[in-house]
Design an enzyme around this catalytic site. Structure first.
Site, PDB file in Angstrom:
ATOM      1  N   ASP A   1       0.849  -1.191   0.000  1.00 57.92           N
ATOM      2  CA  ASP A   1       0.000   0.000   0.000  1.00 57.92           C
ATOM      3  C   ASP A   1       0.884   1.240   0.000  1.00 57.92           C
ATOM      4  OD1 ASP A   1      -3.217   0.508   0.953  1.00 57.92           O
ATOM      5  OD2 ASP A   1      -1.819   2.197   1.112  1.00 57.92           O
ATOM      6  N   ILE A   2       0.473   2.239  -0.758  1.00 58.95           N
ATOM      7  CA  ILE A   2       1.267   3.460  -0.904  1.00 58.95           C
ATOM      8  C   ILE A   2       1.255   4.311   0.369  1.00 58.95           C
ATOM      9  CG2 ILE A   2      -0.524   5.028  -1.795  1.00 58.95           C
ATOM     10  CD1 ILE A   2       1.507   5.766  -4.033  1.00 58.95           C
TER      11      ILE A   2
ATOM     12  N   ASN B   1     -12.828  -3.421   2.466  1.00 57.61           N
ATOM     13  CA  ASN B   1     -13.814  -2.346   2.549  1.00 57.61           C
ATOM     14  C   ASN B   1     -14.732  -2.459   1.337  1.00 57.61           C
ATOM     15  OD1 ASN B   1     -12.608  -1.193   4.885  1.00 57.61           O
ATOM     16  ND2 ASN B   1     -11.059  -0.259   3.587  1.00 57.61           N
TER      17      ASN B   1
ATOM     18  N   VAL C   1     -11.073   2.603  -3.767  1.00 61.08           N
ATOM     19  CA  VAL C   1     -10.661   2.132  -5.093  1.00 61.08           C
ATOM     20  C   VAL C   1     -11.623   1.032  -5.533  1.00 61.08           C
ATOM     21  CG1 VAL C   1      -8.817   1.097  -6.460  1.00 61.08           C
ATOM     22  CG2 VAL C   1      -8.255   2.710  -4.616  1.00 61.08           C
TER      23      VAL C   1
ATOM     24  N   HIS D   1     -10.177  -5.528  -3.367  1.00 61.42           N
ATOM     25  CA  HIS D   1      -8.865  -5.740  -2.760  1.00 61.42           C
ATOM     26  C   HIS D   1      -9.021  -6.133  -1.312  1.00 61.42           C
ATOM     27  CE1 HIS D   1      -9.960  -1.458  -2.567  1.00 61.42           C
ATOM     28  NE2 HIS D   1      -9.366  -1.418  -1.383  1.00 61.42           N
TER      29      HIS D   1
ATOM     30  N   HIS E   1      -6.924  -5.907   2.193  1.00 62.16           N
ATOM     31  CA  HIS E   1      -5.786  -5.323   2.904  1.00 62.16           C
ATOM     32  C   HIS E   1      -5.232  -6.367   3.863  1.00 62.16           C
ATOM     33  CE1 HIS E   1      -6.848  -0.912   2.209  1.00 62.16           C
ATOM     34  NE2 HIS E   1      -8.021  -1.478   1.963  1.00 62.16           N
TER      35      HIS E   1
HETATM   36  P1  AMP Z   1      -9.842   1.245   0.207  1.00 61.86           P
HETATM   37  O1  AMP Z   1     -10.152   2.477   1.004  1.00 61.86           O
HETATM   38  O2  AMP Z   1     -10.177  -0.032   0.926  1.00 61.86           O
HETATM   39  O3  AMP Z   1     -10.425   1.316  -1.185  1.00 61.86           O
HETATM   40  O4  AMP Z   1      -8.273   1.191   0.073  1.00 61.86           O
HETATM   41  C1  AMP Z   1      -7.555   1.742  -0.995  1.00 61.86           C
HETATM   42  C2  AMP Z   1      -6.099   1.680  -0.624  1.00 61.86           C
HETATM   43  O5  AMP Z   1      -5.351   1.851  -1.806  1.00 61.86           O
HETATM   44  C3  AMP Z   1      -5.638   2.735   0.364  1.00 61.86           C
HETATM   45  O6  AMP Z   1      -5.092   2.106   1.518  1.00 61.86           O
HETATM   46  C4  AMP Z   1      -4.583   3.517  -0.427  1.00 61.86           C
HETATM   47  O7  AMP Z   1      -3.516   3.944   0.373  1.00 61.86           O
HETATM   48  C5  AMP Z   1      -4.164   2.513  -1.465  1.00 61.86           C
HETATM   49  N1  AMP Z   1      -3.615   3.065  -2.687  1.00 61.86           N
HETATM   50  C6  AMP Z   1      -4.150   4.054  -3.457  1.00 61.86           C
HETATM   51  N2  AMP Z   1      -3.374   4.270  -4.528  1.00 61.86           N
HETATM   52  C7  AMP Z   1      -2.353   3.378  -4.458  1.00 61.86           C
HETATM   53  C8  AMP Z   1      -1.218   3.102  -5.282  1.00 61.86           C
HETATM   54  N3  AMP Z   1      -0.973   3.784  -6.411  1.00 61.86           N
HETATM   55  N4  AMP Z   1      -0.376   2.122  -4.889  1.00 61.86           N
HETATM   56  C9  AMP Z   1      -0.598   1.437  -3.752  1.00 61.86           C
HETATM   57  N5  AMP Z   1      -1.643   1.653  -2.937  1.00 61.86           N
HETATM   58  C10 AMP Z   1      -2.506   2.618  -3.279  1.00 61.86           C
END
Ligand code: AMP
Length: 129
Positions: A39-40, A97, A106, A110, A112
């Site tokens: 995760d970024i 989520n 996103v 996914h 986590h």
């Molecule tokens: P969610 O809120 O469950 O949709 O989680 C989305 C996750 O994607 C968050 O923890 C972000 O930090 C992560 N995220 C967004 N963009 C990127 C990226 N380019 N590379 C890695 N993680 C990302």
């Protein structure tokens, strides 16, 4: 049809771009069913995202529409990733989520994986805890 309330799958979402190699990611694992990367904005010492290769907006969509092979392949990969990261014995948290109330940002399904230290006892994403 997606059932998550997030609408149809959007091929422009950021995880679709990562899967296509259009934007970089820190790869952890990949196989025919799943792709895992850091995760970024990590919320724990280890914070990895595991995503299916297929076009599913959420766990709701994936569970309703993916084939048995995709579901088995994906969840076996989640376990492999956690094991290979050394999380299994000390333990870890897996979170998905879903939709607006779930705080999903996103729209590509996914999971986590949080670990690397003892986590909060609350059954929530540490970010919003
Ligand atoms: P969610 O809120 O469950 O949709 O989680 C989305 C996750 O994607 C968050 O923890 C972000 O930090 C992560 N995220 C967004 N963009 C990127 C990226 N380019 N590379 C890695 N993680 C990302």
């Amino acid at each position: 049809m997606p059932v998550s309330g997030l609408g149809p799958y959007d091929d422009a979402n950021i995880f679709a771009k990562i899967l296509r190699g259009e934007i970089p990611s820190r790869l952890v694992y990949e196989d025919g069913w799943a792709f895992a990367f850091h995760d970024i904005a990590p919320q724990a010492p280890v914070h990895v995202l595991v995503i299916p290769r297929g076009r599913y907006v959420s766990l709701a969509d994936f569970s309703a529409s993916a084939s048995n092979e995709e579901i088995v392949g994906f969840f076996r990969a989640v376990g492999v990733v956690a094991r290979e990261l050394g999380l299994e014995e000390p333990g870890y948290r897996a979170v998905a989520n879903i939709g607006a109330h779930g705080g999903q940002e996103v729209p590509h399904f996914h999971v986590h994986l949080f670990g690397g230290e003892a986590l909060s006892g609350r059954m929530v994403n540490p970010r919003v805890g």
